[in-house]
Every structure is written in structure tokens, then in C-alpha cells.
Design a protein around this motif. Structure first.
Motif, mmCIF file in Angstrom:
data_model
loop_
_atom_site.group_PDB
_atom_site.id
_atom_site.type_symbol
_atom_site.label_atom_id
_atom_site.label_comp_id
_atom_site.label_asym_id
_atom_site.label_seq_id
_atom_site.Cartn_x
_atom_site.Cartn_y
_atom_site.Cartn_z
ATOM 1 N N UNK A 167 0.911 -0.820 -0.185
ATOM 2 C CA UNK A 167 -0.071 -0.090 -0.073
ATOM 3 C C UNK A 167 0.797 0.815 -0.033
ATOM 4 N N UNK A 168 1.584 1.350 0.542
ATOM 5 C CA UNK A 168 2.397 2.103 0.169
ATOM 6 C C UNK A 168 3.503 2.448 -0.377
ATOM 7 N N UNK A 169 4.039 1.312 -1.151
ATOM 8 C CA UNK A 169 4.094 1.621 -2.020
ATOM 9 C C UNK A 169 3.527 2.530 -4.070
ATOM 10 N N UNK A 170 2.155 1.860 -3.423
ATOM 11 C CA UNK A 170 1.362 2.099 -5.036
ATOM 12 C C UNK A 170 1.029 4.110 -4.187
ATOM 13 N N UNK A 171 1.109 4.012 -3.056
ATOM 14 C CA UNK A 171 0.495 5.423 -2.504
ATOM 15 C C UNK A 171 1.721 6.252 -2.640
ATOM 16 N N UNK A 172 2.858 6.332 -2.218
ATOM 17 C CA UNK A 172 3.978 7.305 -2.353
ATOM 18 C C UNK A 172 4.017 7.486 -4.159
ATOM 19 N N UNK A 173 4.226 5.811 -4.754
ATOM 20 C CA UNK A 173 5.170 6.379 -6.272
ATOM 21 C C UNK A 173 4.361 6.112 -7.518
ATOM 22 N N UNK A 174 2.822 5.794 -6.440
ATOM 23 C CA UNK A 174 2.031 5.664 -8.368
ATOM 24 C C UNK A 174 2.449 4.637 -8.808
ATOM 25 N N UNK A 175 3.089 3.375 -8.210
ATOM 26 C CA UNK A 175 3.470 1.767 -9.159
ATOM 27 C C UNK A 175 2.357 1.040 -8.813
ATOM 28 N N UNK A 176 2.538 -0.074 -9.578
ATOM 29 C CA UNK A 176 0.736 -0.906 -9.787
ATOM 30 C C UNK A 176 2.388 -1.745 -9.024
ATOM 31 N N UNK A 177 2.152 -2.225 -7.777
ATOM 32 C CA UNK A 177 2.428 -3.279 -6.570
ATOM 33 C C UNK A 177 1.305 -4.233 -6.274
#
Length: 97
Positions: A30-40
Motif C-alpha cells: 500500500x505504501x509503494x502504491x500511495x507514495x510512488x503511484x506504481x502498480x504493486x
């Protein structure tokens, strides 16, 4: 157009069940998706309670920006105290591929 992917192989700390594993892996995704707008997503090791594989992907028009974001994602995961980052696999694809 450039596409970058990262695959993280993680060893989880004091985790004794799949439920505990989810409580560690979900916040990272969730943090990867929220902070960097990546699909994870968690993409491997779903049946192992102390191992996890997280995959992410990003599309960008600028290779430099893509590399910068992937570097930041890698540092974020490596800095998490509840996991040990065993390996990272990075792939970059451009228009020439």
C-alpha cells in the motif's frame, strides 16, 4: 515509453502464520502504491509464512524519472525493519526492445 519492474524477495521477521504475514506485506504494498503511484502486489510465496515476493511495475515517458522512482521504491523496502531484503530483480524495457 519506458516500463520498469522490480521484484523483491523478502524474508519476514517474527511471523508465525499467513495472517501475520498479510499484516506485514499489505502495508508495504500500500505504501509503494500511495507514495510512488506504481502498480504493486504480492506475486510469489503466498503459501510460505516467512517469505514473500513483491512485484511492482511503472510506465514513464522518461527513463531518468523511471530509474529514480524504482530506486526510491527499492530504498523504501530495504529500510523496512520488519523484513530482510534478500534480493531485488530489476528490468527496464524501452521502445527499442
Amino acid at each position: 515509453m519506458y516500463v520498469g519492474t522490480l521484484s523483491f524477495d523478502l524474508l519476514l521477521g517474527d511471523v508465525h502464520s499467513l495472517k501475520e504475514k498479510r499484516s506485514v506485506v499489505r502495508p508495504i504494498v500500500a505504501e509503494l502504491q500511495r507514495k510512488y503511484a506504481v502498480s504493486a502486489a504480492e506475486v510469489g510465496g503466498q503459501n510460505l509464512h516467512r517469505r514473500a515476493e513483491i512485484g511492482l511495475a511503472m510506465v514513464s515517458g522518461d527513463a531518468g524519472h523511471l530509474t529514480d522512482v524504482l530506486d526510491r521504491c527499492e530504498r523504501l523496502v530495504a529500510a523496512r525493519p520488519e523484513v530482510e531484503l534478500l534480493s531485488v530483480r530489476r528490468r527496464l524495457h524501452g521502445d527499442d526492445d
